[in-house]
Enzyme design. Structure first.
Site, mmCIF file in Angstrom:
data_model
loop_
_atom_site.group_PDB
_atom_site.id
_atom_site.type_symbol
_atom_site.label_atom_id
_atom_site.label_comp_id
_atom_site.label_asym_id
_atom_site.label_seq_id
_atom_site.Cartn_x
_atom_site.Cartn_y
_atom_site.Cartn_z
ATOM 1 C CD GLU A 54 65.961 54.466 34.170
ATOM 2 O OE1 GLU A 54 65.203 53.911 33.362
ATOM 3 O OE2 GLU A 54 65.542 55.128 35.154
ATOM 4 C CG ASP A 201 41.310 47.130 68.420
ATOM 5 O OD1 ASP A 201 40.876 46.605 69.450
ATOM 6 O OD2 ASP A 201 41.621 46.482 67.406
ATOM 7 C CD GLU A 292 47.454 47.016 60.007
ATOM 8 O OE1 GLU A 292 46.933 47.267 61.109
ATOM 9 O OE2 GLU A 292 48.651 47.257 59.757
#
Length: 367
Positions: A54, A201, A292
């Site tokens: 605002e 990974d 994930e």
């Protein structure tokens, strides 16, 4: 409500989206000032401790704000916090009418709509409520429940496999889909994976978008058994490991030397208590968590009813095989009537891949 209110509120929502991923523990908020049918001021909240949406919109409008209408996605604050109350700035600027999307559930800040109405301003609330609630869903969930908003994100084949039976998973989805996944990392406060994902990974868990922001990385490692050489410990940025209360103190000391935070949590069924960790996350200013995986982690979040939203990416291939891991493990329900069902979902195509996204917790219900 006036016919033009939805049009200008959509512009305020567009402004608010500019602050996504940057404002925690505050919500992303957008505002526009409109006079005689024209936008004379725009603003959005950039980060906690800086002026609210605002204020930016009123400053841009200047004298044109007198007698104008202010559209804001969240009820203006009515208290002195790190910044002065927006309600006083609205009164000083001479705004005549205020149109609000969501009401603020924060007991410290709410009451702005009622206060402005008591000062003679025309106040309209609930305009595009659902869209505004989606914009600030992380904040609404944290205030209402003390828990962060949780998104379950996975990439899988058409038959729900996240890898082949040998563990090969690069790449199931296409480049455009993976890029959108990094946009999610740019928006969410934290990304969470289990120890198995790190071992399989060795990911960095960073955001690879140009100008993107790396999320806080949360690793589930009950016994603190991950090697110090893991890539996630080498990257700059905040890393938190959730472990059990009995994990080795010597390993904790080594990780802390690398700058890693260790959160010792109670165990539940032999694993760290996810809900306890999420409560701690909100206390630390983490209002959104992108989960994930892998499959065990996703399953545990679903079994505990901790998932608010999903983003499931599908590649245009079928893997098959009983030994190929699925996206969501865990125990799962006994009956279909107990299965999680999406609301307000949509399907989007990204080249040769597509995304199904939707809510398990409709944001508007958090009002």
């Amino acid at each position: 409500m006036r016919p033009e209110d939805e049009i200008f509120m959509r512009l305020a929502i567009r402004e608010g989206r500019k602050g996504l991923g940057r404002t925690s523990p505050n919500p992303p908020v957008g505002a526009v000032v409109v006079k005689e049918g024209k936008v004379v001021g725009r603003g959005y909240h950039r980060r906690a401790g800086t002026p609210h949406a605002e204020i930016h919109a009123l400053r841009e409008a200047g004298e044109a704000a007198r007698g104008a209408t202010l559209y804001v996605t969240l009820e203006p604050c009515n208290h002195y916090g790190r910044t002065p109350p927006c309600t006083e700035a609205i009164l000083t600027a001479g705004i005549k009418r205020v149109v609000i999307g969501c009401q603020d559930p924060n007991p410290k800040a709410r009451g702005g709509a009622e206060y402005l109405a008591s000062k003679g301003l025309e106040v309209e609330t609930g305009v595009l409520l659902e869209e505004c609630a989606i914009l600030c869903r992380f904040f609404l969930k944290a205030i209402k429940s003390g828990l962060p908003w949780v998104l379950s994100k996975a990439a899988m084949s058409l038959d729900g496999r996240i890898a082949t039976r040998s563990g090969d998973s690069k790449w199931i989805t296409g480049e455009r889909a993976r890029r959108y996944g990094h946009r999610l990392r740019n928006i969410y406060d934290a990304i969470l994976v289990g120890k198995g994902t790190i071992l399989a990974d060795n990911p960095a868990l960073t955001c690879r978008l140009r100008g993107g922001r790396n999320p806080i990385r949360i690793i589930l490692d009950t016994s603190l058994s991950l090697p110090l050489e893991a890539k996630v410990f080498q990257e700059e940025g905040r890393v938190i490991v959730w472990c059990g209360e009995e994990a080795l103190a010597s390993k904790e000391a080594l990780l802390r030397e690398w700058g890693v935070e260790i959160w010792r949590l109670p165990l539940k069924n032999g694993w760290v208590d996810l809900k306890a960790g999420l409560f701690c996350a909100v206390k630390a200013g983490i209002l959104s968590v992108l989960v994930e995986g892998g499959a065990k982690v996703h399953g545990s979040f679903f079994d505990a009813s901790l998932v608010d939203e999903i983003a499931f990416f599908y590649g245009s291939l079928i893997i098959g095989g009983e030994g190929a891991p699925t996206a969501v493990g865990g125990q799962g329900p006994l009956k279909l009537s107990e299965a999680k069902r999406l609301q307000n979902y949509r399907v989007r195509r990204f080249g040769d891949s597509f995304l199904v996204e939707g809510f398990l917790t409709p944001p508007a219900t958090l009002q």
